[in-house]
Design a protein around this motif. Structure first.
Motif, mmCIF file in Angstrom:
data_model
loop_
_atom_site.group_PDB
_atom_site.id
_atom_site.type_symbol
_atom_site.label_atom_id
_atom_site.label_comp_id
_atom_site.label_asym_id
_atom_site.label_seq_id
_atom_site.Cartn_x
_atom_site.Cartn_y
_atom_site.Cartn_z
ATOM 1 N N ASP A 126 -1.231 -13.126 -3.640
ATOM 2 C CA ASP A 126 -0.623 -12.187 -2.698
ATOM 3 C C ASP A 126 -1.512 -10.964 -2.498
ATOM 4 O O ASP A 126 -1.616 -10.438 -1.387
ATOM 5 N N LEU A 127 -2.131 -10.481 -3.565
ATOM 6 C CA LEU A 127 -3.049 -9.344 -3.438
ATOM 7 C C LEU A 127 -4.208 -9.712 -2.515
ATOM 8 O O LEU A 127 -4.583 -8.931 -1.627
ATOM 9 N N HIS A 128 -4.772 -10.885 -2.713
ATOM 10 C CA HIS A 128 -5.882 -11.330 -1.863
ATOM 11 C C HIS A 128 -5.439 -11.381 -0.402
ATOM 12 O O HIS A 128 -6.169 -10.920 0.492
ATOM 13 N N GLU A 129 -4.252 -11.898 -0.153
ATOM 14 C CA GLU A 129 -3.773 -12.044 1.217
ATOM 15 C C GLU A 129 -3.479 -10.684 1.851
ATOM 16 O O GLU A 129 -3.731 -10.477 3.041
ATOM 17 N N GLU A 130 -2.974 -9.741 1.058
ATOM 18 C CA GLU A 130 -2.701 -8.403 1.591
ATOM 19 C C GLU A 130 -3.999 -7.729 2.030
ATOM 20 O O GLU A 130 -4.059 -7.088 3.089
ATOM 21 N N GLY A 131 -5.040 -7.885 1.236
ATOM 22 C CA GLY A 131 -6.338 -7.335 1.624
ATOM 23 C C GLY A 131 -6.900 -8.017 2.850
ATOM 24 O O GLY A 131 -7.482 -7.363 3.723
ATOM 25 N N ARG A 132 -6.728 -9.326 2.928
ATOM 26 C CA ARG A 132 -7.239 -10.069 4.079
ATOM 27 C C ARG A 132 -6.536 -9.622 5.363
ATOM 28 O O ARG A 132 -7.170 -9.476 6.407
ATOM 29 N N GLU A 133 -5.227 -9.385 5.281
ATOM 30 C CA GLU A 133 -4.484 -8.974 6.472
ATOM 31 C C GLU A 133 -4.937 -7.600 6.956
ATOM 32 O O GLU A 133 -5.079 -7.367 8.156
ATOM 33 N N LEU A 134 -5.163 -6.677 6.029
ATOM 34 C CA LEU A 134 -5.653 -5.356 6.422
ATOM 35 C C LEU A 134 -7.068 -5.454 6.982
ATOM 36 O O LEU A 134 -7.418 -4.773 7.956
#
Length: 269
Positions: free
Chosen positions: A12-20
């Motif tokens: 989830d952390l990886h995906e949150e960074g990817r979205e930003l």
């Protein structure tokens, strides 16, 4: 074998960074100077701050001695070290800042995944396990991502990754009182938050005893905006039953450090 729940946090952390990253990756150079709701902070300051904090987290996981040096710097300048870190990164050319932030995220993802599941690592507050470190980084990435989205006029679609932000906000209840030198209520609260999802979704994230007299209900997104101080309570659909619950919503914060001024009414989303 890694805890499956911890692995989910890491993803989830990886995906949150990817979205930003998708929001800022194609910005023009002038766009990086756009002001955000944080006074004095441009889009570049927001990403620079995340890069600075990601670097601190990486050192906490991999080099305790170097991280102790960062703590000493913070102790010497408690009121300015955060802004100074953001200012240093914001002075870089946007392409260089973006490249450093991306590299830092990748290194942090790797270090978190390789960290011993039971080990606790130093931080500016109490030591944390890798999973808690990932949750905290996700919370901050999401919160500063909201500043970026607001500056760009983008309405983000909330996801179930907000459960990490909501959980931190609930667990930080007593901290919000302590940072203001107030006594926290002895009674635990009941918090029931409607999870993001299709209209009519019945999923609720619930915390605290079911029979608590002090209760908070409302959308999980609104609760997360409140505890990260990205929206004023008056602009959110949160309901407090009981005076203590109402007082908490006035002061709630999910982040460490001094209480901020938050957003003014009518300026959110």
């Amino acid at each position: 074998m890694p805890d499956p729940s911890a692995v989910a946090v890491f993803a989830d952390l990886h995906e949150e960074g990817r979205e930003l990253d998708a929001l800022v990756g194609e910005l023009t150079v002038p766009d990086w100077a756009r002001p955000t709701p944080a006074p004095g902070w441009s889009l570049a300051h927001q990403i620079a701050h995340l890069h600075w904090t990601d670097r601190a987290a990486l050192l906490a996981l991999t080099d305790a001695t170097a991280f102790a040096g960062l703590v000493e710097e913070a102790v010497k300048a408690p009121d300015t070290f955060v802004d100074a870190g953001a200012e240093e990164g914001a002075a870089l050319a946007p392409a260089e800042l973006l490249a450093r932030w991306r590299a830092g995220r990748a290194a942090l993802d790797e270090a978190i995944a390789e960290a011993s599941p039971g080990a606790k690592f130093p931080w500016y507050g109490p030591p944390m396990k890798a999973a808690s470190m990932a949750s905290a980084r996700l919370m901050e990435t999401w919160a500063h991502g909201q500043d970026v989205a607001d500056a760009l006029g983008v309405r983000r679609v909330p996801t179930d990754r907000l459960r990490h932000v909501a959980r931190i906000g609930v667990r930080a209840r007593d901290y919000a009182y302590a940072v203001r030198r107030l006594a926290a209520p002895a009674e635990q609260f009941r918090i029931e938050l409607t999870a993001p999802g299709p209209t009519g979704s019945a999923e609720v994230w619930a915390y605290g005893p079911e029979d608590a007299t002090q209760r908070v209900t409302g959308p999980a997104l609104d609760f997360c905006l409140l505890v990260t101080q990205r929206a004023h309570r008056a602009d959110l659909a949160l309901t407090a039953d009981g005076p203590d619950a109402g007082r908490w919503l006035d002061i709630a914060q999910a982040f460490a450090g001094p209480a901020g001024p938050g957003r003014a009414p009518g300026t959110s989303r």
